[in-house]
Scaffold this motif. Structure first.
Motif, PDB file in Angstrom:
ATOM      1  N   GLN A 115      30.303  36.781  33.070  1.00 36.86           N
ATOM      2  CA  GLN A 115      28.869  36.929  33.330  1.00 36.86           C
ATOM      3  C   GLN A 115      28.591  38.064  34.316  1.00 36.86           C
ATOM      4  O   GLN A 115      27.649  38.827  34.138  1.00 36.86           O
ATOM      5  CB  GLN A 115      28.286  35.625  33.878  1.00 36.86           C
ATOM      6  CG  GLN A 115      28.203  34.526  32.860  1.00 36.86           C
ATOM      7  CD  GLN A 115      27.855  33.180  33.483  1.00 36.86           C
ATOM      8  OE1 GLN A 115      27.916  32.989  34.690  1.00 36.86           O
ATOM      9  NE2 GLN A 115      27.489  32.227  32.632  1.00 36.86           N
ATOM     10  N   HIS A 116      29.425  38.179  35.328  1.00 32.93           N
ATOM     11  CA  HIS A 116      29.206  39.192  36.358  1.00 32.93           C
ATOM     12  C   HIS A 116      29.697  40.578  35.963  1.00 32.93           C
ATOM     13  O   HIS A 116      29.121  41.580  36.383  1.00 32.93           O
ATOM     14  CB  HIS A 116      29.901  38.774  37.667  1.00 32.93           C
ATOM     15  CG  HIS A 116      29.049  37.923  38.529  1.00 32.93           C
ATOM     16  ND1 HIS A 116      28.417  38.404  39.646  1.00 32.93           N
ATOM     17  CD2 HIS A 116      28.696  36.632  38.443  1.00 32.93           C
ATOM     18  CE1 HIS A 116      27.722  37.442  40.207  1.00 32.93           C
ATOM     19  NE2 HIS A 116      27.878  36.350  39.499  1.00 32.93           N
ATOM     20  N   GLU A 117      30.758  40.656  35.188  1.00 30.63           N
ATOM     21  CA  GLU A 117      31.415  41.935  34.912  1.00 30.63           C
ATOM     22  C   GLU A 117      31.222  42.458  33.494  1.00 30.63           C
ATOM     23  O   GLU A 117      31.653  43.568  33.195  1.00 30.63           O
ATOM     24  CB  GLU A 117      32.913  41.814  35.192  1.00 30.63           C
ATOM     25  CG  GLU A 117      33.242  41.534  36.645  1.00 30.63           C
ATOM     26  CD  GLU A 117      32.811  42.650  37.567  1.00 30.63           C
ATOM     27  OE1 GLU A 117      33.104  43.820  37.271  1.00 30.63           O
ATOM     28  OE2 GLU A 117      32.167  42.354  38.594  1.00 30.63           O
ATOM     29  N   ASN A 118      30.625  41.674  32.622  1.00 30.71           N
ATOM     30  CA  ASN A 118      30.493  42.053  31.204  1.00 30.71           C
ATOM     31  C   ASN A 118      31.850  42.420  30.608  1.00 30.71           C
ATOM     32  O   ASN A 118      31.966  43.337  29.800  1.00 30.71           O
ATOM     33  CB  ASN A 118      29.500  43.198  31.020  1.00 30.71           C
ATOM     34  CG  ASN A 118      28.094  42.788  31.400  1.00 30.71           C
ATOM     35  OD1 ASN A 118      27.667  41.675  31.114  1.00 30.71           O
ATOM     36  ND2 ASN A 118      27.386  43.669  32.080  1.00 30.71           N
ATOM     37  N   SER A 119      32.873  41.729  31.049  1.00 27.07           N
ATOM     38  CA  SER A 119      34.249  41.940  30.615  1.00 27.07           C
ATOM     39  C   SER A 119      34.999  40.656  30.916  1.00 27.07           C
ATOM     40  O   SER A 119      34.623  39.918  31.822  1.00 27.07           O
ATOM     41  CB  SER A 119      34.844  43.105  31.411  1.00 27.07           C
ATOM     42  OG  SER A 119      36.221  43.219  31.191  1.00 27.07           O
ATOM     43  N   THR A 120      36.046  40.406  30.181  1.00 27.17           N
ATOM     44  CA  THR A 120      36.825  39.194  30.450  1.00 27.17           C
ATOM     45  C   THR A 120      37.887  39.465  31.510  1.00 27.17           C
ATOM     46  O   THR A 120      38.232  40.625  31.792  1.00 27.17           O
ATOM     47  CB  THR A 120      37.536  38.700  29.170  1.00 27.17           C
ATOM     48  OG1 THR A 120      38.523  39.681  28.792  1.00 27.17           O
ATOM     49  CG2 THR A 120      36.551  38.462  28.032  1.00 27.17           C
ATOM     50  N   ILE A 121      38.415  38.409  32.078  1.00 28.24           N
ATOM     51  CA  ILE A 121      39.524  38.542  33.022  1.00 28.24           C
ATOM     52  C   ILE A 121      40.705  39.197  32.319  1.00 28.24           C
ATOM     53  O   ILE A 121      41.379  40.061  32.888  1.00 28.24           O
ATOM     54  CB  ILE A 121      39.918  37.173  33.610  1.00 28.24           C
ATOM     55  CG1 ILE A 121      38.806  36.663  34.546  1.00 28.24           C
ATOM     56  CG2 ILE A 121      41.241  37.257  34.355  1.00 28.24           C
ATOM     57  CD1 ILE A 121      39.025  35.245  35.076  1.00 28.24           C
ATOM     58  N   GLU A 122      40.948  38.819  31.084  1.00 24.78           N
ATOM     59  CA  GLU A 122      42.074  39.374  30.332  1.00 24.78           C
ATOM     60  C   GLU A 122      41.922  40.888  30.157  1.00 24.78           C
ATOM     61  O   GLU A 122      42.898  41.631  30.307  1.00 24.78           O
ATOM     62  CB  GLU A 122      42.205  38.687  28.967  1.00 24.78           C
ATOM     63  CG  GLU A 122      42.646  37.240  29.048  1.00 24.78           C
ATOM     64  CD  GLU A 122      41.529  36.256  29.454  1.00 24.78           C
ATOM     65  OE1 GLU A 122      40.327  36.621  29.422  1.00 24.78           O
ATOM     66  OE2 GLU A 122      41.875  35.126  29.832  1.00 24.78           O
ATOM     67  N   GLN A 123      40.711  41.344  29.856  1.00 22.97           N
ATOM     68  CA  GLN A 123      40.473  42.786  29.723  1.00 22.97           C
ATOM     69  C   GLN A 123      40.686  43.501  31.056  1.00 22.97           C
ATOM     70  O   GLN A 123      41.235  44.598  31.100  1.00 22.97           O
ATOM     71  CB  GLN A 123      39.064  43.050  29.191  1.00 22.97           C
ATOM     72  CG  GLN A 123      38.878  42.639  27.753  1.00 22.97           C
ATOM     73  CD  GLN A 123      37.413  42.591  27.337  1.00 22.97           C
ATOM     74  OE1 GLN A 123      36.522  42.367  28.149  1.00 22.97           O
ATOM     75  NE2 GLN A 123      37.177  42.788  26.045  1.00 22.97           N
ATOM     76  N   TYR A 124      40.272  42.860  32.124  1.00 23.92           N
ATOM     77  CA  TYR A 124      40.466  43.430  33.461  1.00 23.92           C
ATOM     78  C   TYR A 124      41.965  43.544  33.787  1.00 23.92           C
ATOM     79  O   TYR A 124      42.418  44.562  34.304  1.00 23.92           O
ATOM     80  CB  TYR A 124      39.747  42.580  34.514  1.00 23.92           C
ATOM     81  CG  TYR A 124      39.813  43.162  35.904  1.00 23.92           C
ATOM     82  CD1 TYR A 124      38.985  44.214  36.275  1.00 23.92           C
ATOM     83  CD2 TYR A 124      40.719  42.672  36.839  1.00 23.92           C
ATOM     84  CE1 TYR A 124      39.052  44.773  37.541  1.00 23.92           C
ATOM     85  CE2 TYR A 124      40.793  43.215  38.110  1.00 23.92           C
ATOM     86  CZ  TYR A 124      39.957  44.265  38.455  1.00 23.92           C
ATOM     87  OH  TYR A 124      40.035  44.811  39.713  1.00 23.92           O
TER      88      TYR A 124
END
Length: 188
Positions: A115-124
């Motif tokens: 929600q905050h990053e418009n990206s998943t933890i996995e993508q990060y």
């Protein structure tokens, strides 16, 4: 009475120096500093706070005042420390690691992060790992197999495929291209 501040985008040791300098420039006495957090000995006056925020806006940092934003930054900090640290080995998977460190359910952390990053933890995690691979390739001290092992890729092929998907280049192509583009620090 000490005050704890949470800082967005503070993800490296050099960042600590910049943040400490900003607080000291504002006349605040820093008690402790960790990635993503600064504790001052005394609370900051509105003037000191404004000085810190002004300095931060110039260097790309931001004071966080919402709890959810602080959790997201803590996730990032934990992952950066793990992936870019000297010993990136995990005894468990990333989801268990984050759940244990933050004492929260991973699905909730994952939802909040997205929600905050418009990206998943996995993508990060993938982006951070690829940045680490780039760094290690430029150091030229480890083979691709050693790099894959140190970053817990299942194989060199998996690392190479993920690297190409993110950068558009194979690790070998990247290494050659980067060598051509590098300049010595005194020429920058």
């Amino acid at each position: 009475m000490s005050t704890l501040f949470h800082i967005k985008n503070m993800v490296c040791d050099r960042c600590k120096l910049v943040v400490k300098d900003a607080f000291e420039k504002a006349g605040a006495k820093v008690q402790s500093i960790e990635l993503g957090e600064v504790e001052t000995i005394d609370p900051l006056s509105p003037q000191q706070l404004q000085t810190v925020q002004q300095t931060f806006s110039e260097v790309g940092f931001e004071l966080l005042d919402d709890k959810q934003g602080r959790i997201v930054e803590k996730i990032k900090t934990l992952l950066v420390e793990l992936i870019h640290g000297e010993h990136p080995y995990l005894k468990s998977n990333y989801s268990d690691y984050l759940s244990e460190k933050l004492n929260r359910d991973y699905s909730g952390l994952s939802t909040l992060f997205s929600q905050h990053e418009n990206s998943t933890i996995e993508q990060y995690i993938i982006r951070q790992k690829i940045e680490r691979v780039k760094e290690l390739l430029l150091y030229d001290e480890q083979s691709l197999s050693q790099i894959a092992d140190s970053l817990q890729y299942s194989s060199v092929a998996h690392l190479s495929n993920q690297f190409k998907k993110v950068t558009g280049l194979t690790p070998s192509q990247y290494k050659v291209a980067s060598a051509k583009d590098r300049r010595s620090l005194d020429k920058v």
